[in-house]
Design an enzyme around this catalytic site. Structure first.
Site, PDB file in Angstrom:
ATOM      1  N   PRO A 262       1.384  90.404 -34.546  1.00  0.00           N
ATOM      2  CA  PRO A 262       0.876  89.048 -34.695  1.00  0.00           C
ATOM      3  C   PRO A 262       1.062  88.160 -33.469  1.00  0.00           C
ATOM      4  O   PRO A 262       2.098  88.213 -32.808  1.00  0.00           O
ATOM      5  CB  PRO A 262       1.677  88.488 -35.883  1.00  0.00           C
ATOM      6  CG  PRO A 262       2.896  89.335 -35.942  1.00  0.00           C
ATOM      7  CD  PRO A 262       2.469  90.702 -35.488  1.00  0.00           C
ATOM      8  N   ASN A 263       0.052  87.374 -33.203  1.00  0.00           N
ATOM      9  CA  ASN A 263       0.011  86.348 -32.152  1.00  0.00           C
ATOM     10  C   ASN A 263      -0.192  86.915 -30.751  1.00  0.00           C
ATOM     11  O   ASN A 263      -0.384  86.156 -29.808  1.00  0.00           O
ATOM     12  CB  ASN A 263       1.264  85.450 -32.182  1.00  0.00           C
ATOM     13  CG  ASN A 263       1.337  84.631 -33.450  1.00  0.00           C
ATOM     14  OD1 ASN A 263       0.375  83.948 -33.780  1.00  0.00           O
ATOM     15  ND2 ASN A 263       2.432  84.733 -34.179  1.00  0.00           N
TER      16      ASN A 263
ATOM     17  N   ARG B 228      -1.345  80.993 -24.096  1.00  0.00           N
ATOM     18  CA  ARG B 228      -0.314  80.038 -24.519  1.00  0.00           C
ATOM     19  C   ARG B 228       1.036  80.572 -24.042  1.00  0.00           C
ATOM     20  O   ARG B 228       1.197  81.764 -23.828  1.00  0.00           O
ATOM     21  CB  ARG B 228      -0.259  79.924 -26.051  1.00  0.00           C
ATOM     22  CG  ARG B 228      -1.566  79.640 -26.705  1.00  0.00           C
ATOM     23  CD  ARG B 228      -1.714  78.154 -27.037  1.00  0.00           C
ATOM     24  NE  ARG B 228      -3.095  77.894 -27.480  1.00  0.00           N
ATOM     25  CZ  ARG B 228      -3.522  78.078 -28.738  1.00  0.00           C
ATOM     26  NH1 ARG B 228      -2.688  78.493 -29.643  1.00  0.00           N
ATOM     27  NH2 ARG B 228      -4.774  77.843 -29.060  1.00  0.00           N
TER      28      ARG B 228
ATOM     29  N   TYR C  97       5.736  84.576 -21.891  1.00  0.00           N
ATOM     30  CA  TYR C  97       5.041  85.862 -21.993  1.00  0.00           C
ATOM     31  C   TYR C  97       4.123  86.193 -20.815  1.00  0.00           C
ATOM     32  O   TYR C  97       3.471  87.239 -20.808  1.00  0.00           O
ATOM     33  CB  TYR C  97       4.245  85.907 -23.307  1.00  0.00           C
ATOM     34  CG  TYR C  97       5.140  85.802 -24.530  1.00  0.00           C
ATOM     35  CD1 TYR C  97       6.076  86.796 -24.794  1.00  0.00           C
ATOM     36  CD2 TYR C  97       5.076  84.718 -25.392  1.00  0.00           C
ATOM     37  CE1 TYR C  97       6.921  86.716 -25.892  1.00  0.00           C
ATOM     38  CE2 TYR C  97       5.904  84.620 -26.496  1.00  0.00           C
ATOM     39  CZ  TYR C  97       6.825  85.617 -26.742  1.00  0.00           C
ATOM     40  OH  TYR C  97       7.656  85.542 -27.821  1.00  0.00           O
TER      41      TYR C  97
ATOM     42  N   ASN D 183       4.025  97.205 -30.169  1.00  0.00           N
ATOM     43  CA  ASN D 183       4.688  95.915 -30.042  1.00  0.00           C
ATOM     44  C   ASN D 183       4.423  95.194 -31.349  1.00  0.00           C
ATOM     45  O   ASN D 183       3.355  94.613 -31.547  1.00  0.00           O
ATOM     46  CB  ASN D 183       4.150  95.106 -28.861  1.00  0.00           C
ATOM     47  CG  ASN D 183       4.924  93.792 -28.693  1.00  0.00           C
ATOM     48  OD1 ASN D 183       5.705  93.417 -29.567  1.00  0.00           O
ATOM     49  ND2 ASN D 183       4.708  93.106 -27.589  1.00  0.00           N
TER      50      ASN D 183
ATOM     51  N   ALA E 299       6.702  89.613 -34.045  1.00  0.00           N
ATOM     52  CA  ALA E 299       7.698  89.058 -34.979  1.00  0.00           C
ATOM     53  C   ALA E 299       8.046  90.027 -36.111  1.00  0.00           C
ATOM     54  O   ALA E 299       9.173  89.997 -36.634  1.00  0.00           O
ATOM     55  CB  ALA E 299       7.191  87.741 -35.551  1.00  0.00           C
TER      56      ALA E 299
ATOM     57  N   GLU F 123       8.771 101.720 -29.288  1.00  0.00           N
ATOM     58  CA  GLU F 123       8.717 100.261 -29.460  1.00  0.00           C
ATOM     59  C   GLU F 123       8.700  99.588 -28.092  1.00  0.00           C
ATOM     60  O   GLU F 123       9.490  99.968 -27.224  1.00  0.00           O
ATOM     61  CB  GLU F 123       9.967  99.835 -30.242  1.00  0.00           C
ATOM     62  CG  GLU F 123      10.141  98.341 -30.399  1.00  0.00           C
ATOM     63  CD  GLU F 123      11.444  97.980 -31.132  1.00  0.00           C
ATOM     64  OE1 GLU F 123      12.112  98.890 -31.714  1.00  0.00           O
ATOM     65  OE2 GLU F 123      11.807  96.798 -31.100  1.00  0.00           O
TER      66      GLU F 123
ATOM     67  N   HIS G  27       8.359  95.660 -25.946  1.00  0.00           N
ATOM     68  CA  HIS G  27       8.300  94.204 -25.947  1.00  0.00           C
ATOM     69  C   HIS G  27       8.100  93.707 -24.533  1.00  0.00           C
ATOM     70  O   HIS G  27       8.675  94.267 -23.586  1.00  0.00           O
ATOM     71  CB  HIS G  27       9.590  93.598 -26.512  1.00  0.00           C
ATOM     72  CG  HIS G  27       9.833  93.985 -27.924  1.00  0.00           C
ATOM     73  ND1 HIS G  27       9.143  93.429 -28.971  1.00  0.00           N
ATOM     74  CD2 HIS G  27      10.662  94.916 -28.454  1.00  0.00           C
ATOM     75  CE1 HIS G  27       9.539  93.989 -30.093  1.00  0.00           C
ATOM     76  NE2 HIS G  27      10.459  94.909 -29.817  1.00  0.00           N
TER      77      HIS G  27
ATOM     78  N   ARG H  23      17.331  86.666 -25.667  1.00  0.00           N
ATOM     79  CA  ARG H  23      16.723  85.524 -26.366  1.00  0.00           C
ATOM     80  C   ARG H  23      17.529  85.183 -27.629  1.00  0.00           C
ATOM     81  O   ARG H  23      18.698  85.512 -27.722  1.00  0.00           O
ATOM     82  CB  ARG H  23      15.260  85.852 -26.662  1.00  0.00           C
ATOM     83  CG  ARG H  23      14.450  86.133 -25.374  1.00  0.00           C
ATOM     84  CD  ARG H  23      12.982  86.398 -25.644  1.00  0.00           C
ATOM     85  NE  ARG H  23      12.350  85.213 -26.214  1.00  0.00           N
ATOM     86  CZ  ARG H  23      11.140  85.219 -26.772  1.00  0.00           C
ATOM     87  NH1 ARG H  23      10.444  86.351 -26.825  1.00  0.00           N
ATOM     88  NH2 ARG H  23      10.625  84.112 -27.265  1.00  0.00           N
TER      89      ARG H  23
END
Ligand code: CA2
Length: 162
Positions: A10-11, A18, A23, A74, A77, A98, A100, A107
């Site tokens: 998501p996103n 953004r 990112y 990835n 969330a 996985e 990221h 973080r």
């Protein structure tokens, strides 16, 4: 060719548009272009998908598993929240890696926990878009080794060809 499904959660469709401070400025299309070039050199056939919906991501994982593909994921969330996604990866029988963009361990504390890490072969994080390329190379190597293990790997159970 080695089949690998690249799954974005998501996103990530907003990438490059953004929050460039966290990112970066690369878009998903930029990442796809880079992955396709690398895939050609690695003998990998890529399927690339993004969704903002947990159930759809679970469906993508199931499809990858049923087709015998590896998974580069990835989960964004859902990495930190989704038991359904973890169960899907575990049940798919697929080898998953996985990835990221950010270093999740540098973080917020809630990002330090990955529910999917225990059912993935490995994790790459913190290298921006390059995390995907590194993950793809590692996954391709694992899958190639599975298809035609070196004699020295036969009894050790090791993943490495180094
Ligand atoms: O660092 C990563 O790749 C993450 O998977 C990104 C997720 C975050 O929830 C994970 O903890 C770490 C967030 C993806 C959201 O991407 C956006 C991109 C641009 C603008 C807004 C969100």
């Amino acid at each position: 060719m080695i089949p690998i499904h690249v799954l974005h959660g998501p996103n990530l469709n907003l990438l490059g548009r953004r929050e460039p401070g966290i990112y970066g400025t690369a878009t998903l299309d930029d990442i796809e272009r880079d992955l396709r070039v690398r895939a050609e050199g690695l003998g990998v056939a890529l399927t690339i998908r993004q969704t903002n919906h947990e159930g759809e991501l679970v469906g993508f994982v199931q499809e990858a598993g049923l087709s015998g593909a590896g998974i580069l994921i990835n989960a964004a969330a859902y990495t930190h929240t989704s038991v359904a996604l973890r169960d899907a990866i575990a049940g798919s029988g697929a080898v998953a890696v996985e990835v990221h963009l950010s270093n999740v361990h540098a973080r917020e504390a809630f990002r330090h926990v990955s529910l999917i890490a225990p059912v993935c072969a490995g994790i790459v994080c913190g290298f921006g878009p390059h995390s995907y390329g590194l993950g793809l190379e590692a996954l391709a190597r694992l899958l190639r080794n599975r298809l035609s293990p070196l004699p020295s790997d036969a009894s050790s159970g090791a993943n490495s060809q180094d």
